[in-house]
Design a protein around this motif. Structure first.
Motif, PDB file in Angstrom:
ATOM      1  N   VAL A  43     -35.786 -27.395  11.206  1.00  0.00           N
ATOM      2  CA  VAL A  43     -34.645 -27.609  10.316  1.00  0.00           C
ATOM      3  C   VAL A  43     -35.105 -27.387   8.888  1.00  0.00           C
ATOM      4  O   VAL A  43     -36.224 -27.763   8.515  1.00  0.00           O
ATOM      5  N   ALA A  44     -34.256 -26.783   8.067  1.00  0.00           N
ATOM      6  CA  ALA A  44     -34.542 -26.633   6.633  1.00  0.00           C
ATOM      7  C   ALA A  44     -33.346 -27.143   5.846  1.00  0.00           C
ATOM      8  O   ALA A  44     -32.192 -26.934   6.231  1.00  0.00           O
ATOM      9  N   TRP A  45     -33.633 -27.856   4.750  1.00  0.00           N
ATOM     10  CA  TRP A  45     -32.561 -28.296   3.864  1.00  0.00           C
ATOM     11  C   TRP A  45     -33.060 -28.309   2.426  1.00  0.00           C
ATOM     12  O   TRP A  45     -34.248 -28.243   2.176  1.00  0.00           O
ATOM     13  N   GLY A  46     -32.144 -28.396   1.472  1.00  0.00           N
ATOM     14  CA  GLY A  46     -32.578 -28.402   0.081  1.00  0.00           C
ATOM     15  C   GLY A  46     -31.465 -28.522  -0.931  1.00  0.00           C
ATOM     16  O   GLY A  46     -31.721 -28.671  -2.124  1.00  0.00           O
ATOM     17  N   ILE A  83     -39.868 -32.239  16.021  1.00  0.00           N
ATOM     18  CA  ILE A  83     -38.940 -31.788  14.990  1.00  0.00           C
ATOM     19  C   ILE A  83     -39.746 -31.486  13.738  1.00  0.00           C
ATOM     20  O   ILE A  83     -40.601 -32.278  13.330  1.00  0.00           O
ATOM     21  N   GLU A  84     -39.502 -30.340  13.135  1.00  0.00           N
ATOM     22  CA  GLU A  84     -40.122 -29.970  11.873  1.00  0.00           C
ATOM     23  C   GLU A  84     -39.017 -29.756  10.836  1.00  0.00           C
ATOM     24  O   GLU A  84     -38.148 -28.908  11.027  1.00  0.00           O
ATOM     25  N   VAL A  85     -39.067 -30.545   9.788  1.00  0.00           N
ATOM     26  CA  VAL A  85     -38.086 -30.454   8.711  1.00  0.00           C
ATOM     27  C   VAL A  85     -38.784 -29.926   7.465  1.00  0.00           C
ATOM     28  O   VAL A  85     -39.809 -30.468   7.055  1.00  0.00           O
ATOM     29  N   ARG A  86     -38.239 -28.907   6.859  1.00  0.00           N
ATOM     30  CA  ARG A  86     -38.784 -28.370   5.614  1.00  0.00           C
ATOM     31  C   ARG A  86     -37.753 -28.555   4.512  1.00  0.00           C
ATOM     32  O   ARG A  86     -36.555 -28.284   4.704  1.00  0.00           O
ATOM     33  N   GLU A 107     -45.099 -34.851   3.972  1.00  0.00           N
ATOM     34  CA  GLU A 107     -45.500 -34.119   2.773  1.00  0.00           C
ATOM     35  C   GLU A 107     -44.299 -34.179   1.835  1.00  0.00           C
ATOM     36  O   GLU A 107     -43.353 -33.404   1.986  1.00  0.00           O
ATOM     37  N   THR A 108     -44.320 -35.104   0.901  1.00  0.00           N
ATOM     38  CA  THR A 108     -43.161 -35.367   0.064  1.00  0.00           C
ATOM     39  C   THR A 108     -42.630 -34.100  -0.585  1.00  0.00           C
ATOM     40  O   THR A 108     -43.386 -33.337  -1.195  1.00  0.00           O
ATOM     41  N   ALA A 109     -41.341 -33.876  -0.436  1.00  0.00           N
ATOM     42  CA  ALA A 109     -40.618 -32.731  -1.003  1.00  0.00           C
ATOM     43  C   ALA A 109     -41.047 -31.394  -0.395  1.00  0.00           C
ATOM     44  O   ALA A 109     -40.666 -30.345  -0.899  1.00  0.00           O
ATOM     45  N   ILE A 110     -41.822 -31.443   0.703  1.00  0.00           N
ATOM     46  CA  ILE A 110     -42.265 -30.202   1.347  1.00  0.00           C
ATOM     47  C   ILE A 110     -41.864 -30.174   2.815  1.00  0.00           C
ATOM     48  O   ILE A 110     -41.094 -29.314   3.245  1.00  0.00           O
ATOM     49  N   ALA A 111     -42.392 -31.113   3.602  1.00  0.00           N
ATOM     50  CA  ALA A 111     -42.137 -31.068   5.046  1.00  0.00           C
ATOM     51  C   ALA A 111     -42.319 -32.436   5.678  1.00  0.00           C
ATOM     52  O   ALA A 111     -43.104 -33.263   5.188  1.00  0.00           O
ATOM     53  N   GLU A 131     -29.432 -30.808  -1.796  1.00  0.00           N
ATOM     54  CA  GLU A 131     -29.344 -32.059  -2.549  1.00  0.00           C
ATOM     55  C   GLU A 131     -30.596 -32.355  -3.375  1.00  0.00           C
ATOM     56  O   GLU A 131     -30.649 -33.331  -4.095  1.00  0.00           O
ATOM     57  N   GLY A 132     -31.606 -31.530  -3.258  1.00  0.00           N
ATOM     58  CA  GLY A 132     -32.874 -31.854  -3.887  1.00  0.00           C
ATOM     59  C   GLY A 132     -33.744 -32.627  -2.924  1.00  0.00           C
ATOM     60  O   GLY A 132     -33.299 -33.082  -1.875  1.00  0.00           O
ATOM     61  N   PRO A 133     -35.026 -32.801  -3.254  1.00  0.00           N
ATOM     62  CA  PRO A 133     -35.958 -33.440  -2.322  1.00  0.00           C
ATOM     63  C   PRO A 133     -35.630 -34.899  -2.065  1.00  0.00           C
ATOM     64  O   PRO A 133     -35.060 -35.590  -2.908  1.00  0.00           O
ATOM     65  N   LEU A 134     -36.018 -35.351  -0.896  1.00  0.00           N
ATOM     66  CA  LEU A 134     -35.843 -36.750  -0.500  1.00  0.00           C
ATOM     67  C   LEU A 134     -36.769 -37.624  -1.345  1.00  0.00           C
ATOM     68  O   LEU A 134     -37.966 -37.385  -1.399  1.00  0.00           O
ATOM     69  N   GLU A 135     -36.199 -38.635  -2.007  1.00  0.00           N
ATOM     70  CA  GLU A 135     -37.008 -39.479  -2.894  1.00  0.00           C
ATOM     71  C   GLU A 135     -38.031 -40.284  -2.109  1.00  0.00           C
ATOM     72  O   GLU A 135     -39.168 -40.460  -2.539  1.00  0.00           O
ATOM     73  N   SER A 136     -37.611 -40.822  -0.960  1.00  0.00           N
ATOM     74  CA  SER A 136     -38.495 -41.657  -0.150  1.00  0.00           C
ATOM     75  C   SER A 136     -38.012 -41.639   1.289  1.00  0.00           C
ATOM     76  O   SER A 136     -36.807 -41.617   1.540  1.00  0.00           O
ATOM     77  N   VAL A 137     -38.964 -41.656   2.220  1.00  0.00           N
ATOM     78  CA  VAL A 137     -38.601 -41.793   3.625  1.00  0.00           C
ATOM     79  C   VAL A 137     -38.113 -43.208   3.903  1.00  0.00           C
ATOM     80  O   VAL A 137     -37.310 -43.428   4.814  1.00  0.00           O
ATOM     81  N   ASP A 138     -38.602 -44.192   3.120  1.00  0.00           N
ATOM     82  CA  ASP A 138     -38.083 -45.561   3.225  1.00  0.00           C
ATOM     83  C   ASP A 138     -36.592 -45.515   2.904  1.00  0.00           C
ATOM     84  O   ASP A 138     -36.186 -45.254   1.768  1.00  0.00           O
ATOM     85  N   TYR A 139     -35.778 -45.781   3.926  1.00  0.00           N
ATOM     86  CA  TYR A 139     -34.331 -45.613   3.793  1.00  0.00           C
ATOM     87  C   TYR A 139     -33.753 -46.385   2.611  1.00  0.00           C
ATOM     88  O   TYR A 139     -32.831 -45.914   1.939  1.00  0.00           O
ATOM     89  N   TYR A 140     -34.291 -47.551   2.329  1.00  0.00           N
ATOM     90  CA  TYR A 140     -33.712 -48.404   1.294  1.00  0.00           C
ATOM     91  C   TYR A 140     -34.047 -47.940  -0.119  1.00  0.00           C
ATOM     92  O   TYR A 140     -33.522 -48.491  -1.090  1.00  0.00           O
ATOM     93  N   PHE A 141     -34.881 -46.903  -0.235  1.00  0.00           N
ATOM     94  CA  PHE A 141     -35.209 -46.362  -1.543  1.00  0.00           C
ATOM     95  C   PHE A 141     -34.826 -44.894  -1.674  1.00  0.00           C
ATOM     96  O   PHE A 141     -35.357 -44.170  -2.512  1.00  0.00           O
ATOM     97  N   GLY A 142     -33.898 -44.460  -0.866  1.00  0.00           N
ATOM     98  CA  GLY A 142     -33.378 -43.108  -0.951  1.00  0.00           C
ATOM     99  C   GLY A 142     -31.885 -43.112  -1.191  1.00  0.00           C
ATOM    100  O   GLY A 142     -31.200 -44.101  -0.922  1.00  0.00           O
TER     101      GLY A 142
END
Length: 229
Positions: A31-34, A222-225, A195-199, A36-47
């Protein structure tokens, strides 16, 4: 919020439809997305991104599940619930669930998660998801009550969509930064690497509990880029 729920459930629907979406050679969904801009945090409560909700639906579970077919509420980490009074919901929890680090899921994890993320000092990024909670109270090893500050009709909707449950001891030690780098949940996928903001790379959790509404037949990896442009 309904749009955010639908997007997260849409990704999950792709995941469980393995023959249609996984690469046949390696059983991998890429999957690739972009936008909205990079995900701030994988911690749901800080995204704040919808992509965070999509990852959260794979790595963590909530107490209640929104069925992607008809949006009805179905048991997930909680096997039953009841309205005790105008401000209190009581939940009977499953006793056969483990986190991806092998620790057992109990009421302690629900109480610790909800009392932590709803505290003003925690500064969760999306306050409306948590600021209606007055307290979570353990009433048994596998029973909890969630108490709202005032009568709050959409409480169950927020519980189903916006309140993933974290392992209490791990989160107390690792905090949001640790949860971002090495997420641990009860969900059907475990995070292999961040890999923050990468994969982001996820692998099927082969010890995921049986009989839940998310099912038990999933794509292997699953690989997300994240693509900025």
């Amino acid at each position: 919020m309904q749009r955010r729920i639908a997007l997260a459930l849409g990704l999950f629907a792709m995941v469980i439809a393995a023959p249609a979406f996984a690469g046949k050679a390696d059983d991998t969904l890429r999957v690739a997305w972009g936008a909205e801009g990079p995900l701030e945090s994988v911690d749901y409560y800080f995204g704040t991104k919808r992509t965070g909700a999509e990852i959260a639906s794979l790595v963590w579970d909530t107490l209640v599940w929104r069925d992607p077919e008809d949006f009805s509420y179905r048991p997930l980490l909680a096997k039953a619930w009841r309205q005790v009074n105008d401000t209190t919901l009581e939940f009977d929890l499953r006793d056969d669930v483990a986190f991806q680090d092998g620790s057992r899921f109990t009421a302690d994890d629900v109480v610790a998660t909800l009392n932590t993320v709803s505290a003003p000092s925690f500064k969760a990024r999306v306050q409306r998801n948590v600021n209606w909670i007055a307290a979570a109270v353990q009433t048994g090893t596998y029973r909890v009550r969630i108490i709202s500050k005032v009568p709050f009709p959409p409480a169950l909707d927020y519980i189903a969509s916006s309140l993933p449950i974290y392992p209490a001891e791990y989160y107390a030690a690792a905090g949001p930064e640790g949860m971002h780098k090495h997420p641990i949940g009860t969900g059907p996928y475990r995070m292999v690497s961040v890999e923050t903001a990468i994969a982001y790379r996820l692998a099927r959790n082969d010890t995921y509990f049986k009989g839940g509404p998310k099912g038990d037949h999933f794509i292997k990896t699953i690989e997300v880029r994240e693509i900025a442009d």
